[in-house]
Design a protein around this motif. Structure first.
Motif, mmCIF file in Angstrom:
data_model
loop_
_atom_site.group_PDB
_atom_site.id
_atom_site.type_symbol
_atom_site.label_atom_id
_atom_site.label_comp_id
_atom_site.label_asym_id
_atom_site.label_seq_id
_atom_site.Cartn_x
_atom_site.Cartn_y
_atom_site.Cartn_z
ATOM 1 N N ARG A 165 12.988 3.636 41.369
ATOM 2 C CA ARG A 165 13.807 2.458 41.682
ATOM 3 C C ARG A 165 15.251 2.849 41.981
ATOM 4 O O ARG A 165 16.184 2.097 41.702
ATOM 5 C CB ARG A 165 13.777 1.409 40.552
ATOM 6 C CG ARG A 165 12.399 0.830 40.276
ATOM 7 C CD ARG A 165 11.710 0.267 41.496
ATOM 8 N NE ARG A 165 12.273 -0.943 42.056
ATOM 9 C CZ ARG A 165 11.950 -2.175 41.679
ATOM 10 N NH1 ARG A 165 11.055 -2.343 40.725
ATOM 11 N NH2 ARG A 165 12.465 -3.219 42.274
ATOM 12 N N GLY B 220 12.146 7.020 47.070
ATOM 13 C CA GLY B 220 10.933 6.793 47.855
ATOM 14 C C GLY B 220 11.293 6.299 49.252
ATOM 15 O O GLY B 220 10.769 6.784 50.266
ATOM 16 N N ARG B 221 12.228 5.356 49.303
ATOM 17 C CA ARG B 221 12.631 4.796 50.607
ATOM 18 C C ARG B 221 13.210 5.890 51.522
ATOM 19 O O ARG B 221 12.919 5.946 52.714
ATOM 20 C CB ARG B 221 13.666 3.685 50.395
ATOM 21 C CG ARG B 221 14.048 2.961 51.670
ATOM 22 C CD ARG B 221 15.186 1.975 51.430
ATOM 23 N NE ARG B 221 14.866 0.920 50.474
ATOM 24 C CZ ARG B 221 14.158 -0.169 50.785
ATOM 25 N NH1 ARG B 221 13.727 -0.347 52.008
ATOM 26 N NH2 ARG B 221 13.911 -1.078 49.867
ATOM 27 N N VAL C 64 7.375 10.235 43.274
ATOM 28 C CA VAL C 64 8.714 10.237 42.658
ATOM 29 C C VAL C 64 8.539 10.398 41.149
ATOM 30 O O VAL C 64 7.709 9.697 40.547
ATOM 31 C CB VAL C 64 9.454 8.909 42.974
ATOM 32 C CG1 VAL C 64 10.841 8.906 42.350
ATOM 33 C CG2 VAL C 64 9.547 8.710 44.495
ATOM 34 N N VAL D 196 3.907 9.788 49.004
ATOM 35 C CA VAL D 196 5.237 9.922 48.394
ATOM 36 C C VAL D 196 5.052 9.976 46.881
ATOM 37 O O VAL D 196 4.283 9.190 46.323
ATOM 38 C CB VAL D 196 6.121 8.696 48.749
ATOM 39 C CG1 VAL D 196 7.512 8.848 48.148
ATOM 40 C CG2 VAL D 196 6.211 8.512 50.256
ATOM 41 N N GLY E 54 15.773 4.346 45.145
ATOM 42 C CA GLY E 54 15.786 4.505 46.597
ATOM 43 C C GLY E 54 15.280 5.851 47.090
ATOM 44 O O GLY E 54 15.336 6.127 48.292
HETATM 45 C C1 LIG Z 1 5.560 4.299 44.697
HETATM 46 C C2 LIG Z 1 6.742 5.225 44.463
HETATM 47 C C3 LIG Z 1 6.677 6.373 45.466
HETATM 48 C C4 LIG Z 1 8.052 4.416 44.701
HETATM 49 O O1 LIG Z 1 9.172 5.303 44.631
HETATM 50 P P1 LIG Z 1 10.647 4.786 44.258
HETATM 51 O O2 LIG Z 1 11.594 5.885 44.527
HETATM 52 O O3 LIG Z 1 10.634 4.192 42.885
HETATM 53 O O4 LIG Z 1 10.842 3.601 45.303
HETATM 54 P P2 LIG Z 1 12.263 3.038 45.827
HETATM 55 O O5 LIG Z 1 13.282 3.092 44.739
HETATM 56 O O6 LIG Z 1 12.617 3.724 47.090
HETATM 57 O O7 LIG Z 1 11.849 1.533 46.100
HETATM 58 C C5 LIG Z 1 12.078 0.885 47.327
HETATM 59 C C6 LIG Z 1 11.583 -0.558 47.229
HETATM 60 O O8 LIG Z 1 10.161 -0.572 46.991
HETATM 61 C C7 LIG Z 1 9.840 -1.677 46.094
HETATM 62 N N1 LIG Z 1 9.353 -1.143 44.827
HETATM 63 C C8 LIG Z 1 9.248 0.163 44.469
HETATM 64 N N2 LIG Z 1 8.730 0.255 43.216
HETATM 65 C C9 LIG Z 1 8.516 -0.996 42.786
HETATM 66 C C10 LIG Z 1 7.989 -1.546 41.575
HETATM 67 N N3 LIG Z 1 7.625 -0.750 40.550
HETATM 68 N N4 LIG Z 1 7.894 -2.898 41.473
HETATM 69 C C11 LIG Z 1 8.274 -3.697 42.484
HETATM 70 N N5 LIG Z 1 8.790 -3.235 43.660
HETATM 71 C C12 LIG Z 1 8.897 -1.902 43.805
HETATM 72 C C13 LIG Z 1 11.131 -2.432 45.887
HETATM 73 O O9 LIG Z 1 11.245 -3.373 46.935
HETATM 74 C C14 LIG Z 1 12.153 -1.321 46.053
HETATM 75 O O10 LIG Z 1 13.432 -1.793 46.407
HETATM 76 P P3 LIG Z 1 14.446 -2.286 45.219
HETATM 77 O O11 LIG Z 1 14.423 -1.237 44.153
HETATM 78 O O12 LIG Z 1 15.767 -2.394 45.928
HETATM 79 O O13 LIG Z 1 13.906 -3.601 44.727
HETATM 80 C C15 LIG Z 1 6.771 5.748 42.992
HETATM 81 O O14 LIG Z 1 6.587 4.661 42.109
HETATM 82 C C16 LIG Z 1 5.690 6.788 42.707
HETATM 83 O O15 LIG Z 1 5.926 7.981 42.879
HETATM 84 N N6 LIG Z 1 4.501 6.363 42.272
HETATM 85 C C17 LIG Z 1 3.394 7.295 41.956
HETATM 86 C C18 LIG Z 1 2.830 7.973 43.191
HETATM 87 C C19 LIG Z 1 2.311 6.985 44.211
HETATM 88 O O16 LIG Z 1 1.574 6.066 43.908
HETATM 89 N N7 LIG Z 1 2.738 7.181 45.462
HETATM 90 C C20 LIG Z 1 2.455 6.276 46.542
HETATM 91 C C21 LIG Z 1 1.808 6.985 47.650
HETATM 92 S S1 LIG Z 1 2.504 6.461 49.196
#
Ligand SMILES: CC(C)(COP(=O)(O)OP(=O)(O)OC[C@H]1O[C@@H](n2cnc3c(N)ncnc32)[C@H](O)[C@@H]1OP(=O)(O)O)[C@@H](O)C(=O)NCCC(=O)NCCS
Length: 324
Positions: free
Chosen positions: A94, A98-99, A88, A86, A96
């Protein structure tokens, strides 16, 4: 927000997808460089009927805010874990997105009857709390090491090559394994099963060929060196040179079957691979590899060859039943 599935991506969608990867990489240099645009296109265009990968995106304005890929190794209905990725855009986190993408992928995993899913991420990044918030647990810690070929002391490779154990010979091939070695290579790959317990599915000749074909389909080149004893494979090491002319190759699997361990076959085969790279791939200056944190033997081999620590990655696993 809406999630769309890209079952037949257009050129514009491929560009928009690639822009997300570039933005993620620019926002987090520890994630490493984004793949080349051609690599992204080759990957997305592999999404034909029967392809092992599915793709989703969250559209925003003229582009995508987030994307997700799900690889389904072994084809529809296989019981191996899916592999999710995934991404983003930094400014859209943050919220949702990714979720939502995990939910879409979870639907596909359930429809395909997959029991589990894995993800590989860098330690110390948001991916860790993100995965842990979605039912994933860490099953493997991999230490990323890099060898700069220019740093190899003169004579090191030749010295290791000449110190090969007696009774063994080296063979090498480029691309998919030749038929006469496919079954023995599968048995040697099973020798790695202790490192990848959750994978749990035995290798066979077809799966070994499928892996070679997958690398070729991406446009990358697979190089294999194997040690033979009485005509059978006692061990092997694999290297992948990415499409697009970068200067870094990636070490893939290395294994020695249990009854041949302790004879320095691992370092001998890796030295033969370095010799091959230096003589036939002058554009390659660095080789990267991942070592399981609990595999001191392979770490020792790599340190002896001159690999230096660069980063730590983790492999996470979730039961599909635990996904949102
Ligand atoms: C990891 C990643 C995909 C998360 O995407 P996102 O859209 O920010 O995640 P969401 O908003 O859906 O987060 C869902 C939950 O995950 C957790 N979470 C996500 N990012 C977090 C952070 N930086 N710190 C703590 N908790 C986190 C939280 O529980 C969050 O729920 P909340 O916001 O209600 O507290 C994003 O940071 C990213 O693209 N990172 C770089 C690429 C990567 O490493 N991908 C992972 C491969 S699977």
């Amino acid at each position: 927000m809406d999630v769309i599935e890209l079952s037949d991506p257009t050129d514009a969608q491929i560009r928009q997808w690639h822009d997300v990867l570039v933005a993620v990489s620019a926002g987090d240099p520890s994630a490493g460089p984004a793949p080349g645009a051609e690599h992204t296109a080759a990957r997305l265009l592999g999404a034909d009927r029967g392809s092992p990968e599915r793709f989703w995106a969250v559209p925003a304005g003229d582009g995508f805010a987030a994307v997700a890929a799900l690889r389904l190794p072994g084809g529809p209905g296989a019981d191996r874990p899916g592999e999710i990725d995934v991404q983003v855009r930094p400014e859209r986190r943050r919220a949702g997105l990714g979720r939502s993408l995990v939910r879409s992928a979870a639907g596909a995993l359930r429809a395909d009857g997959r029991p589990g899913v894995i993800a590989q991420v860098s330690a110390g990044t948001p991916a860790v709390p993100f995965l842990e918030a979605h039912g994933f647990t860490c099953v493997l810690t991999l230490r990323g090491l890099v060898l700069r070929l220019a740093d190899l002391p003169p004579g090191r490779v030749a010295g290791l090559l000449s110190a090969g154990p007696s009774g063994y010979t080296l063979v090498r091939w480029r691309g998919t394994v030749p038929d006469e070695h496919a079954g023995a290579l599968a048995r040697a790959k099973d020798a790695m099963a202790d490192l990848v317990e959750y994978e749990g599915v035995p290798w066979d000749a077809d799966r070994v060929r499928e892996m070679g074909e997958l690398v070729a389909k991406r446009g990358d080149s697979l190089y294999t060196v194997a040690a033979l004893h009485d005509g059978a494979i006692a061990g092997f090491t694999e290297l992948v040179v990415p499409a697009g002319g970068g200067d870094r190759a990636a070490q893939y699997d290395t294994a020695v079957v249990p009854e041949h361990r302790g004879r320095r076959l691992g370092i001998w085969m890796k030295a033969a691979m370095l010799d091959w790279v230096r003589s036939e791939l002058p554009g390659i200056r660095e080789i990267e590899t991942d070592n399981a944190g609990d595999n001191p033997h392979m770490l020792a081999v790599n340190e002896e060859l001159g690999f230096l620590p660069e980063r730590e990655t983790r492999e996470y696993h979730a039961l599909v039943a635990d996904l949102p």
